[in-house]
Motif scaffolding. Structure first.
Motif, PDB file in Angstrom:
ATOM      1  N   LEU A  90       0.802  -1.223   0.000  1.00  0.00           N
ATOM      2  CA  LEU A  90       0.000   0.000   0.000  1.00  0.00           C
ATOM      3  C   LEU A  90       0.835   1.274   0.000  1.00  0.00           C
ATOM      4  O   LEU A  90       0.602   2.168  -0.810  1.00  0.00           O
ATOM      5  CB  LEU A  90      -0.979   0.012   1.182  1.00  0.00           C
ATOM      6  N   SER A  91       1.809   1.381   0.859  1.00  0.00           N
ATOM      7  CA  SER A  91       2.579   2.628   0.934  1.00  0.00           C
ATOM      8  C   SER A  91       3.354   2.879  -0.360  1.00  0.00           C
ATOM      9  O   SER A  91       3.431   4.008  -0.828  1.00  0.00           O
ATOM     10  CB  SER A  91       3.524   2.627   2.135  1.00  0.00           C
ATOM     11  N   ARG A  92       3.892   1.817  -0.956  1.00  0.00           N
ATOM     12  CA  ARG A  92       4.633   1.990  -2.210  1.00  0.00           C
ATOM     13  C   ARG A  92       3.708   2.336  -3.368  1.00  0.00           C
ATOM     14  O   ARG A  92       4.025   3.189  -4.195  1.00  0.00           O
ATOM     15  CB  ARG A  92       5.448   0.737  -2.518  1.00  0.00           C
ATOM     16  N   VAL A  93       2.543   1.702  -3.436  1.00  0.00           N
ATOM     17  CA  VAL A  93       1.585   1.992  -4.504  1.00  0.00           C
ATOM     18  C   VAL A  93       1.057   3.410  -4.349  1.00  0.00           C
ATOM     19  O   VAL A  93       0.986   4.174  -5.318  1.00  0.00           O
ATOM     20  CB  VAL A  93       0.436   0.954  -4.506  1.00  0.00           C
ATOM     21  N   ASP A  94       0.698   3.788  -3.145  1.00  0.00           N
ATOM     22  CA  ASP A  94       0.184   5.135  -2.911  1.00  0.00           C
ATOM     23  C   ASP A  94       1.252   6.184  -3.216  1.00  0.00           C
ATOM     24  O   ASP A  94       0.969   7.221  -3.821  1.00  0.00           O
ATOM     25  CB  ASP A  94      -0.322   5.277  -1.479  1.00  0.00           C
ATOM     26  N   SER A  95       2.483   5.911  -2.834  1.00  0.00           N
ATOM     27  CA  SER A  95       3.576   6.835  -3.147  1.00  0.00           C
ATOM     28  C   SER A  95       3.744   6.993  -4.651  1.00  0.00           C
ATOM     29  O   SER A  95       3.975   8.100  -5.148  1.00  0.00           O
ATOM     30  CB  SER A  95       4.893   6.336  -2.543  1.00  0.00           C
ATOM     31  N   PHE A  96       3.606   5.900  -5.379  1.00  0.00           N
ATOM     32  CA  PHE A  96       3.725   5.964  -6.833  1.00  0.00           C
ATOM     33  C   PHE A  96       2.603   6.805  -7.431  1.00  0.00           C
ATOM     34  O   PHE A  96       2.844   7.630  -8.312  1.00  0.00           O
ATOM     35  CB  PHE A  96       3.730   4.558  -7.440  1.00  0.00           C
ATOM     36  N   THR A  97       1.378   6.625  -6.953  1.00  0.00           N
ATOM     37  CA  THR A  97       0.263   7.422  -7.497  1.00  0.00           C
ATOM     38  C   THR A  97       0.480   8.903  -7.225  1.00  0.00           C
ATOM     39  O   THR A  97       0.215   9.746  -8.086  1.00  0.00           O
ATOM     40  CB  THR A  97      -1.108   6.975  -6.939  1.00  0.00           C
ATOM     41  N   TRP A  98       0.980   9.238  -6.043  1.00  0.00           N
ATOM     42  CA  TRP A  98       1.245  10.644  -5.736  1.00  0.00           C
ATOM     43  C   TRP A  98       2.403  11.189  -6.557  1.00  0.00           C
ATOM     44  O   TRP A  98       2.396  12.346  -6.972  1.00  0.00           O
ATOM     45  CB  TRP A  98       1.493  10.838  -4.237  1.00  0.00           C
ATOM     46  N   LEU A  99       3.399  10.355  -6.812  1.00  0.00           N
ATOM     47  CA  LEU A  99       4.516  10.787  -7.659  1.00  0.00           C
ATOM     48  C   LEU A  99       4.015  11.152  -9.050  1.00  0.00           C
ATOM     49  O   LEU A  99       4.405  12.178  -9.607  1.00  0.00           O
ATOM     50  CB  LEU A  99       5.570   9.691  -7.742  1.00  0.00           C
ATOM     51  N   VAL A 100       3.135  10.335  -9.604  1.00  0.00           N
ATOM     52  CA  VAL A 100       2.568  10.625 -10.924  1.00  0.00           C
ATOM     53  C   VAL A 100       1.851  11.969 -10.877  1.00  0.00           C
ATOM     54  O   VAL A 100       2.083  12.857 -11.705  1.00  0.00           O
ATOM     55  CB  VAL A 100       1.620   9.503 -11.388  1.00  0.00           C
ATOM     56  N   ALA A 101       0.978  12.136  -9.902  1.00  0.00           N
ATOM     57  CA  ALA A 101       0.183  13.364  -9.815  1.00  0.00           C
ATOM     58  C   ALA A 101       1.062  14.596  -9.600  1.00  0.00           C
ATOM     59  O   ALA A 101       0.915  15.601 -10.300  1.00  0.00           O
ATOM     60  CB  ALA A 101      -0.840  13.243  -8.690  1.00  0.00           C
ATOM     61  N   LEU A 102       1.973  14.519  -8.664  1.00  0.00           N
ATOM     62  CA  LEU A 102       2.761  15.703  -8.305  1.00  0.00           C
ATOM     63  C   LEU A 102       3.828  16.045  -9.339  1.00  0.00           C
ATOM     64  O   LEU A 102       4.179  17.209  -9.495  1.00  0.00           O
ATOM     65  CB  LEU A 102       3.387  15.522  -6.926  1.00  0.00           C
ATOM     66  N   SER A 103       4.335  15.056 -10.061  1.00  0.00           N
ATOM     67  CA  SER A 103       5.371  15.367 -11.046  1.00  0.00           C
ATOM     68  C   SER A 103       4.781  15.925 -12.340  1.00  0.00           C
ATOM     69  O   SER A 103       5.457  16.655 -13.061  1.00  0.00           O
ATOM     70  CB  SER A 103       6.211  14.127 -11.350  1.00  0.00           C
ATOM     71  N   LEU A 104       3.530  15.614 -12.633  1.00  0.00           N
ATOM     72  CA  LEU A 104       2.945  16.084 -13.879  1.00  0.00           C
ATOM     73  C   LEU A 104       2.449  17.517 -13.809  1.00  0.00           C
ATOM     74  O   LEU A 104       2.361  18.183 -14.845  1.00  0.00           O
ATOM     75  CB  LEU A 104       1.829  15.143 -14.332  1.00  0.00           C
ATOM     76  N   LEU A 105       2.142  18.033 -12.636  1.00  0.00           N
ATOM     77  CA  LEU A 105       1.699  19.427 -12.546  1.00  0.00           C
ATOM     78  C   LEU A 105       2.797  20.385 -13.015  1.00  0.00           C
ATOM     79  O   LEU A 105       2.538  21.227 -13.878  1.00  0.00           O
ATOM     80  CB  LEU A 105       1.218  19.778 -11.136  1.00  0.00           C
ATOM     81  N   PRO A 106       4.027  20.292 -12.515  1.00  0.00           N
ATOM     82  CA  PRO A 106       5.057  21.199 -13.035  1.00  0.00           C
ATOM     83  C   PRO A 106       5.349  20.967 -14.517  1.00  0.00           C
ATOM     84  O   PRO A 106       5.679  21.916 -15.239  1.00  0.00           O
ATOM     85  CB  PRO A 106       6.282  20.919 -12.171  1.00  0.00           C
ATOM     86  N   ALA A 107       5.201  19.737 -14.979  1.00  0.00           N
ATOM     87  CA  ALA A 107       5.411  19.482 -16.412  1.00  0.00           C
ATOM     88  C   ALA A 107       4.347  20.217 -17.230  1.00  0.00           C
ATOM     89  O   ALA A 107       4.662  20.867 -18.231  1.00  0.00           O
ATOM     90  CB  ALA A 107       5.357  17.978 -16.692  1.00  0.00           C
ATOM     91  N   GLY A 108       3.086  20.135 -16.793  1.00  0.00           N
ATOM     92  CA  GLY A 108       2.014  20.853 -17.483  1.00  0.00           C
ATOM     93  C   GLY A 108       2.218  22.354 -17.438  1.00  0.00           C
ATOM     94  O   GLY A 108       1.972  23.071 -18.425  1.00  0.00           O
ATOM     95  N   GLN A 109       2.700  22.851 -16.308  1.00  0.00           N
ATOM     96  CA  GLN A 109       2.961  24.279 -16.180  1.00  0.00           C
ATOM     97  C   GLN A 109       4.109  24.711 -17.089  1.00  0.00           C
ATOM     98  O   GLN A 109       4.026  25.753 -17.745  1.00  0.00           O
ATOM     99  CB  GLN A 109       3.266  24.624 -14.720  1.00  0.00           C
TER     100      GLN A 109
END
Length: 171
Positions: free
Chosen positions: A135-154
């Motif tokens: 769970l912690s690794r999967v959840d961390s991965f989902t947050w990594l996807v979300a948080l890394s794509l915002l600056p890319a979109g910006q």
């Protein structure tokens, strides 16, 4: 090793793969909205006053979505999650051409309500469906996807807007 294990586990679950794809599109689009919205607000609306009202409506929407998530428990939480996240297109579309400030604010408020509501259901589903040892690794991965794509979109919003036009990027 732990990152790879979390990514592999996340990608092996079909509904989670779909959620990550929807997250990627929504977050990249939100990056464009956050960069181009102030520019449009300055040139075609009432500048900082309009942009401040739009962002305030988003905060109110997020709070409202969180309250709704406390009260509403859909039998099919992922359907609710994906439906709520699908509202992500509203703010960007409200800028093409720009609707009046109040309507853009409503669109952003609805978006934020959908994100807060959908995130609550998604996180709850993760906790129920993903084995505890992953769970912690999967959840961390989902947050990594979300948080890394915002600056890319910006970062991409400005150059893409210059090349293809603001409306094209927002759509």
């Amino acid at each position: 090793v732990e990152f790879t294990e979390g990514a592999r586990a996340a990608w092996s679950i079909g509904w989670l793969r779909a959620g990550l794809a929807l997250t990627a599109v929504a977050i990249l689009g939100m990056g464009a909205f956050l960069v181009l919205g102030p520019v449009i607000s300055r040139s075609e609306l009432d500048g900082a006053t309009s942009w401040g009202l739009i962002l305030a409506a988003g905060a109110i929407g997020g709070l409202t979505g969180g309250i709704i998530a406390l009260r509403l428990r859909p039998q099919r939480p992922l359907v609710g999650t994906f439906a709520a996240w699908s509202l992500s297109a509203l703010p960007a579309i409200a800028l093409v051409p720009p609707l009046p400030t109040v309507l853009i604010a409503v669109a952003y408020g609805i978006y934020q309500a959908g994100i807060a509501f959908g995130n609550n259901l998604f996180e709850t589903t993760l906790q129920r469906e993903v084995p505890r040892d992953l769970l912690s690794r999967v959840d961390s991965f989902t947050w990594l996807v979300a948080l890394s794509l915002l600056p890319a979109g910006q970062a991409l919003a400005g150059p893409l807007s210059d090349a293809a036009g603001t409306d094209t990027v927002l759509v």
